[in-house]
Design an enzyme around this catalytic site. Structure first.
Site, short mmCIF file in Angstrom:
data_model
loop_
_atom_site.label_atom_id
_atom_site.label_comp_id
_atom_site.label_asym_id
_atom_site.label_seq_id
_atom_site.Cartn_x
_atom_site.Cartn_y
_atom_site.Cartn_z
N GLY A 100 30.75 2.44 -9.16
CA GLY A 100 29.35 2.40 -8.76
C GLY A 100 29.08 1.43 -7.62
O GLY A 100 29.94 0.65 -7.22
N THR A 137 27.10 -1.27 -7.40
CA THR A 137 27.04 -2.71 -7.68
C THR A 137 28.44 -3.31 -7.71
O THR A 137 28.64 -4.47 -7.33
CB THR A 137 26.33 -2.98 -9.01
OG1 THR A 137 25.09 -2.26 -9.03
CG2 THR A 137 26.02 -4.46 -9.18
N ALA A 158 25.83 -0.44 -14.77
CA ALA A 158 25.20 0.35 -15.82
C ALA A 158 23.98 1.05 -15.25
O ALA A 158 23.38 0.58 -14.27
CB ALA A 158 24.80 -0.53 -17.00
N LYS A 214 25.82 4.57 -19.34
CA LYS A 214 26.69 4.59 -18.18
C LYS A 214 27.15 6.03 -17.94
O LYS A 214 27.06 6.85 -18.84
CB LYS A 214 27.90 3.66 -18.40
CG LYS A 214 27.51 2.18 -18.40
CD LYS A 214 28.66 1.26 -18.71
CE LYS A 214 29.91 1.50 -17.92
NZ LYS A 214 29.65 1.45 -16.45
N GLY A 215 27.61 6.28 -16.74
CA GLY A 215 28.11 7.61 -16.45
C GLY A 215 27.28 8.39 -15.46
O GLY A 215 27.52 9.57 -15.24
N GLY A 216 26.28 7.71 -14.84
CA GLY A 216 25.50 8.40 -13.82
C GLY A 216 26.37 8.87 -12.68
O GLY A 216 26.08 9.87 -12.03
N GLU A 228 35.75 4.53 -17.71
CA GLU A 228 35.06 3.25 -17.82
C GLU A 228 35.10 2.72 -19.25
O GLU A 228 35.34 1.53 -19.48
CB GLU A 228 33.60 3.39 -17.37
CG GLU A 228 33.44 3.57 -15.88
CD GLU A 228 32.02 3.86 -15.46
OE1 GLU A 228 31.70 3.72 -14.27
OE2 GLU A 228 31.20 4.26 -16.33
#
Length: 268
Positions: A63, A65, A120, A131-133, A140
C-alpha cells in the site's frame, strides 16, 4: 458601443469567476491531499524509528503508506549501517525492497519475524483492522502472523470507533475462482449485507490476486463480534482468507494532517 462594452465586461467577470472558483477548488483539493500524505509519512517514520533496530527480520506490508516506511528504513540502513532482512507481502512490496537496495528474504528462509509494518483500510477502537483494499490480504496476514509484533501505520481517516465508518467498500475475501458465486450466496445468507465480486480497473473481468484468486467485497450492514464473524467467513468452502485482522495488531500509528502522530496500543 455601450452594449459591446457591457457584454465584454460580463465575459471578463465570468472568466475571472471561473478561474477563481477553479483555482480555489484545486487549492483545497491539493491541501487535503497534502495533509493525507503528510499524515501517512509521519506515521510511517514514527513507526520505523520506534520499532526497527539492528539484526531484525522485518515484514514489509503493501500500500501507499508503506512506501514511506520503506524509504525511512532504507535511510536508517544507510545512516546507521543496520543489518536487516525484509520479507514482502506482495509483488509491490518486493519491488519496494529491491528498489531501495534492502536485503530481500522469504518465509522459507525466515519463518519467524521480529516485526511487520503494514497499512490498513480502517482500524476500530480495539485495533481490529480491515485490510485488503489493494488485494494482498492473504500474504499480508501470513506475514503478520509470523511476526512477533504487527505495527499498523495509517493516516487519521483510518482511525475509527467502529468498522465501516469511513471505509464503505466492505471486507475483502480472497476466494478460489470456481467458488466465488457459492461464497457470495452463503456469505449473504449467513451474515446479511451484500457480497460483490471485485472487478479489475485496467482489465476486463475480475480482479486477480498475486495468488491467482478472486476477491469478494462483503459490505456488512452491522457491526458484531469480529472474531466470530471472521471464523464463520473462513469456514465457508472456497474462502482462502479474509481481510479482517482480529487480535493481531499490537500498536497503530495514525498520522495527522499537521504531521503529528497519534499512537494507540492494543488492550491486553
Amino acid at each position: 458601443m455601450l452594449k459591446c462594452q457591457s457584454k465584454l465586461s460580463f465575459l471578463i467577470k465570468q472568466a475571472v469567476y471561473f478561474h477563481t472558483k477553479h483555482f480555489s477548488s484545486s487549492r483545497i483539493n491539493y491541501t487535503v491531499m497534502d495533509g493525507i500524505q503528510a499524515g501517512k509519512k509521519a506515521a510511517a517514520v514514527e513507526a520505523v524509528n520506534n520499532h526497527i533496530s539492528d539484526n531484525q527480520v522485518i515484514g514489509i506490508g503493501s500500500g501507499t503508506t508503506v512506501v514511506s516506511a520503506v524509504e525511512r528504513i532504507a535511510q536508517r540502513v544507510k545512516d546507521e549501517n543496520l543489518k536487516l532482512v525484509c520479507i514482502p507481502t506482495s509483488f509491490q512490496a518486493k519491488q519496494l525492497i529491491v528498489d531501495n537496495n534492502l536485503v530481500l528474504g522469504t518465509l522459507e528462509q525466515y519463518p519467524q519475524l521480529d516485526v511487520a509494518i503494514d497499512g490498513a483500510d480502517e482500524v476500530d477502537k480495539n485495533l481490529v483492522c480491515i485490510k485488503g483494499g489493494g488485494g494482498c490480504l492473504t500474504q499480508e496476514k501470513i506475514v503478520a502472523n509470523c511476526a512477533k509484533t504487527l505495527i499498523i501505520i495509517a493516516d487519521s481517516r483510518k482511525n475509527v470507533e467502529m468498522l465501516g465508518t469511513n471505509w464503505k467498500q466492505g471486507i475483502p475475501l480472497e476466494v478460489v475462482d470456481i467458488a466465488y458465486r457459492p461464497v457470495q450466496l452463503q456469505v449473504t445468507q449467513l451474515l446479511g449485507g451484500s457480497a460483490e465480486l471485485r472487478m479489475g480497473k485496467s482489465k476486463m473481468g475480475p480482479c486477480v490476486t498475486d495468488n491467482g484468486n478472486f476477491i469478494i467485497d462483503w459490505v456488512f450492514d452491522k457491526n458484531g463480534n469480529w472474531h466470530e464473524i471472521n471464523t464463520k467467513l473462513k469456514m465457508i468452502p472456497g474462502v482462502v482468507e479474509t481481510g479482517l485482522f482480529v487480535n493481531m495488531a499490537k500498536k497503530a500509528y495514525f498520522g495527522q494532517p499537521d504531521g503529528s502522530v497519534l499512537a494507540r496500543e492494543a488492550k491486553q
